[in-house]
Design a protein around this motif. Structure first.
Motif, PDB file in Angstrom:
ATOM      1  N   ALA A 240       0.826  -1.208   0.000  1.00  0.00           N
ATOM      2  CA  ALA A 240       0.000   0.000   0.000  1.00  0.00           C
ATOM      3  C   ALA A 240       0.862   1.260   0.000  1.00  0.00           C
ATOM      4  O   ALA A 240       0.622   2.211  -0.759  1.00  0.00           O
ATOM      5  CB  ALA A 240      -0.925  -0.014   1.213  1.00  0.00           C
ATOM      6  N   TYR A 241       1.888   1.263   0.827  1.00  0.00           N
ATOM      7  CA  TYR A 241       2.785   2.416   0.913  1.00  0.00           C
ATOM      8  C   TYR A 241       3.577   2.587  -0.379  1.00  0.00           C
ATOM      9  O   TYR A 241       3.721   3.705  -0.903  1.00  0.00           O
ATOM     10  CB  TYR A 241       3.730   2.224   2.100  1.00  0.00           C
ATOM     11  N   ILE A 242       4.101   1.482  -0.920  1.00  0.00           N
ATOM     12  CA  ILE A 242       4.953   1.550  -2.112  1.00  0.00           C
ATOM     13  C   ILE A 242       4.160   1.994  -3.335  1.00  0.00           C
ATOM     14  O   ILE A 242       4.705   2.667  -4.222  1.00  0.00           O
ATOM     15  CB  ILE A 242       5.642   0.190  -2.349  1.00  0.00           C
ATOM     16  N   ARG A 243       2.871   1.660  -3.402  1.00  0.00           N
ATOM     17  CA  ARG A 243       2.044   2.104  -4.532  1.00  0.00           C
ATOM     18  C   ARG A 243       2.096   3.623  -4.670  1.00  0.00           C
ATOM     19  O   ARG A 243       2.216   4.152  -5.785  1.00  0.00           O
ATOM     20  CB  ARG A 243       0.600   1.640  -4.344  1.00  0.00           C
ATOM     21  N   ALA A 244       2.008   4.311  -3.553  1.00  0.00           N
ATOM     22  CA  ALA A 244       2.074   5.775  -3.590  1.00  0.00           C
ATOM     23  C   ALA A 244       3.473   6.245  -4.005  1.00  0.00           C
ATOM     24  O   ALA A 244       3.625   7.239  -4.722  1.00  0.00           O
ATOM     25  CB  ALA A 244       1.705   6.348  -2.230  1.00  0.00           C
ATOM     26  N   LYS A 245       4.489   5.521  -3.568  1.00  0.00           N
ATOM     27  CA  LYS A 245       5.869   5.862  -3.906  1.00  0.00           C
ATOM     28  C   LYS A 245       6.093   5.790  -5.424  1.00  0.00           C
ATOM     29  O   LYS A 245       6.742   6.670  -6.005  1.00  0.00           O
ATOM     30  CB  LYS A 245       6.809   4.893  -3.177  1.00  0.00           C
ATOM     31  N   ILE A 246       5.552   4.750  -6.050  1.00  0.00           N
ATOM     32  CA  ILE A 246       5.703   4.600  -7.501  1.00  0.00           C
ATOM     33  C   ILE A 246       4.993   5.737  -8.227  1.00  0.00           C
ATOM     34  O   ILE A 246       5.511   6.296  -9.203  1.00  0.00           O
ATOM     35  CB  ILE A 246       5.147   3.236  -7.971  1.00  0.00           C
ATOM     36  N   LYS A 247       3.827   6.086  -7.746  1.00  0.00           N
ATOM     37  CA  LYS A 247       3.043   7.150  -8.374  1.00  0.00           C
ATOM     38  C   LYS A 247       3.797   8.479  -8.386  1.00  0.00           C
ATOM     39  O   LYS A 247       3.675   9.279  -9.317  1.00  0.00           O
ATOM     40  CB  LYS A 247       1.707   7.293  -7.619  1.00  0.00           C
ATOM     41  N   GLU A 248       4.617   8.705  -7.358  1.00  0.00           N
ATOM     42  CA  GLU A 248       5.312   9.984  -7.210  1.00  0.00           C
ATOM     43  C   GLU A 248       6.760   9.953  -7.704  1.00  0.00           C
ATOM     44  O   GLU A 248       7.446  10.978  -7.689  1.00  0.00           O
ATOM     45  CB  GLU A 248       5.307  10.377  -5.724  1.00  0.00           C
ATOM     46  N   GLN A 249       7.228   8.777  -8.170  1.00  0.00           N
ATOM     47  CA  GLN A 249       8.654   8.612  -8.436  1.00  0.00           C
ATOM     48  C   GLN A 249       9.195   9.566  -9.507  1.00  0.00           C
ATOM     49  O   GLN A 249      10.247  10.167  -9.328  1.00  0.00           O
ATOM     50  CB  GLN A 249       8.957   7.166  -8.824  1.00  0.00           C
ATOM     51  N   ASP A 250       8.492   9.708 -10.614  1.00  0.00           N
ATOM     52  CA  ASP A 250       8.993  10.572 -11.684  1.00  0.00           C
ATOM     53  C   ASP A 250       9.073  12.028 -11.234  1.00  0.00           C
ATOM     54  O   ASP A 250      10.033  12.747 -11.561  1.00  0.00           O
ATOM     55  CB  ASP A 250       8.126  10.442 -12.931  1.00  0.00           C
ATOM     56  N   LYS A 251       8.064  12.469 -10.471  1.00  0.00           N
ATOM     57  CA  LYS A 251       8.092  13.840  -9.940  1.00  0.00           C
ATOM     58  C   LYS A 251       9.263  14.016  -8.979  1.00  0.00           C
ATOM     59  O   LYS A 251       9.974  15.029  -9.013  1.00  0.00           O
ATOM     60  CB  LYS A 251       6.781  14.141  -9.212  1.00  0.00           C
ATOM     61  N   ASN A 252       9.490  13.020  -8.139  1.00  0.00           N
ATOM     62  CA  ASN A 252      10.601  13.090  -7.189  1.00  0.00           C
ATOM     63  C   ASN A 252      11.952  13.087  -7.890  1.00  0.00           C
ATOM     64  O   ASN A 252      12.870  13.809  -7.494  1.00  0.00           O
ATOM     65  CB  ASN A 252      10.522  11.925  -6.198  1.00  0.00           C
ATOM     66  N   LEU A 253      12.075  12.284  -8.949  1.00  0.00           N
ATOM     67  CA  LEU A 253      13.328  12.250  -9.705  1.00  0.00           C
ATOM     68  C   LEU A 253      13.609  13.594 -10.374  1.00  0.00           C
ATOM     69  O   LEU A 253      14.764  14.015 -10.473  1.00  0.00           O
ATOM     70  CB  LEU A 253      13.294  11.149 -10.762  1.00  0.00           C
ATOM     71  N   LYS A 254      12.577  14.258 -10.817  1.00  0.00           N
ATOM     72  CA  LYS A 254      12.756  15.584 -11.427  1.00  0.00           C
ATOM     73  C   LYS A 254      13.358  16.551 -10.417  1.00  0.00           C
ATOM     74  O   LYS A 254      14.273  17.321 -10.736  1.00  0.00           O
ATOM     75  CB  LYS A 254      11.407  16.104 -11.928  1.00  0.00           C
ATOM     76  N   ARG A 255      12.872  16.524  -9.198  1.00  0.00           N
ATOM     77  CA  ARG A 255      13.415  17.385  -8.151  1.00  0.00           C
ATOM     78  C   ARG A 255      14.846  16.986  -7.807  1.00  0.00           C
ATOM     79  O   ARG A 255      15.718  17.850  -7.610  1.00  0.00           O
ATOM     80  CB  ARG A 255      12.521  17.305  -6.904  1.00  0.00           C
ATOM     81  N   VAL A 256      15.120  15.676  -7.745  1.00  0.00           N
ATOM     82  CA  VAL A 256      16.471  15.210  -7.451  1.00  0.00           C
ATOM     83  C   VAL A 256      17.454  15.716  -8.514  1.00  0.00           C
ATOM     84  O   VAL A 256      18.576  16.137  -8.197  1.00  0.00           O
ATOM     85  CB  VAL A 256      16.502  13.669  -7.360  1.00  0.00           C
ATOM     86  N   LYS A 257      17.041  15.701  -9.766  1.00  0.00           N
ATOM     87  CA  LYS A 257      17.919  16.197 -10.835  1.00  0.00           C
ATOM     88  C   LYS A 257      18.168  17.701 -10.693  1.00  0.00           C
ATOM     89  O   LYS A 257      19.256  18.200 -11.016  1.00  0.00           O
ATOM     90  CB  LYS A 257      17.310  15.872 -12.198  1.00  0.00           C
TER      91      LYS A 257
END
Length: 373
Positions: A240-257
């Motif tokens: 359940a927790y990881i599902r939300a993590k996957i949904k946000e991953q691309d947005k988070n990677l953009k910030r990391v870059k």
């Protein structure tokens, strides 16, 4: 101010998904996660596991690894990589690394494969350090020539791409992900085994739950065991927790870059510091690894005094007592890994870092670097 190496990041969706599980909602969070992961990665099949190490161990089971088989890997990898090989009484073979990417050196890998064609070679496990990939087209071609399976350790490569395709859909036999990777511990544990081979995924599914089979037309409690497996299953709460993590991953990677670019601009040219030099524009900067030309450990201790946590990826495997003693390895056996190990450190980088925290890290690195002689 204190800047942690990593922070766990939650969200409203994560809380909502977890609440659904606790409230007894009927949805199967693990199955939903597997479906969503397939859609996100672009692979044919995905199987959730209890941890990234479980996914890698299950991968070895799925490939039918046996005693005396050999599996090649980088000497710069997390200990879980050779560990899962040794659990089968198989033999890990270490290869030195590329001095810029810290990944396995493909020239040295190809030389080894050419010289050991008939030596029970089973697979190559490739770790994507910091999420940056080797030349995968060349790697896959080598695998065909020398008849070995390719398993990718994508613990730091969730959302990373190669030639526009996400890692996990580029052509490996198996790709393993870890949702709580080394030094980036989260509140959940979980892994994912991904493959485009129906044969591999069906064997993995069988062995994922004690080798049990059930007749769908029979009673639910009637089962048979047709092979030796284990329990690698992921919990509903973790899924359940990881599902939300996957949904946000691309947005988070953009910030990391964005953070990586701040580091790049501010630290390029600073004395005693070398910033990452990506081999392509697709570097996700899951880790931001710098080189310190002298006294890395004292540099890290000075940063710690200023409240900045750093990481190390990784201690070369031939430095670790078990492998050093088991295979009579010397520190000079892998000269590039040796030199790299003495210089590298990973800086804090995660999507919730604020600009002022990034600037604080930059300022303190410049301050400590200015004291080096």
């Amino acid at each position: 101010m204190k800047v942690e190496f990593c922070k766990y990041e939650s969200s409203r969706d994560a809380h909502s998904n977890v609440s659904d599980v606790l409230d007894g909602e009927n949805s199967d969070q693990v199955k939903e996660l597997e479906k969503e992961f397939i859609s996100y990665i672009g692979s044919k099949y995905a199987l959730a596991t209890s941890h990234g190490t479980s996914a890698l161990h299950l991968a070895m089971l799925a490939l039918d690894l046996k005693r005396g088989d050999k599996v090649v890997c980088s000497v710069n990898a997390h200990p879980k990589v050779p560990e899962v090989v040794r659990h089968f009484d198989a033999e890990p073979v270490f290869i030195d690394i590329d001095s810029q990417t810290y990944n396995i050196n493909l020239d040295k890998l190809e030389t080894y494969l050419e010289d050991n064609k008939a030596k029970k070679l089973k697979a190559v496990i490739v770790t994507h350090v910091a999420g940056q990939c080797v030349d995968l087209s060349r790697l896959y071609n080598m695998a065909k020539i020398y008849d070995v399976k390719i398993v990718e350790d994508a613990s730091e490569a969730l959302g990373a791409t190669y030639q526009g395709k996400k890692i996990g859909s580029t052509g490996a036999d198996i790709t393993c992900f870890n949702f709580s990777s080394h030094l980036k511990k989260d509140v959940c544990n979980g892994g994912m085994l991904v493959s485009n081979s129906e044969e591999i995924i069906e064997r993995a599914k069988l062995l994922n739950s004690h080798g049990m089979t059930r007749d769908k037309d029979s009673l639910d409690y009637v089962y048979d065991v047709i092979d030796i497996g284990f329990d690698y299953s992921m919990s509903q709460l973790d899924a359940a927790y990881i599902r939300a993590k996957i949904k946000e991953q691309d947005k988070n990677l953009k910030r990391v870059k964005e953070i990586a670019e701040m580091y790049n601009k501010a630290l390029d040219g600073v004395a005693h510091i070398a910033i990452p030099r990506p081999n392509s524009d697709e570097h996700p900067y899951s880790l931001y690894i710098i080189k310190v030309d002298k006294n890395r450990d004292s540099f890290a201790l000075e940063l710690k005094k200023h409240g900045i946590e750093v990481g190390l990826h990784y201690i070369p495997l031939h430095f670790l007592s078990y492998y050093k003693n088991k295979y009579a390895l010397k520190v000079n056996n892998f000269p590039v890994a040796l030199t790299t190990y003495q210089q590298v450190m990973s800086l804090p980088i995660y999507s919730s870092m604020q600009d002022k925290e990034v600037q604080f890290v930059i300022d303190k690195i410049k301050l400590v670097a200015s004291t080096r002689v």
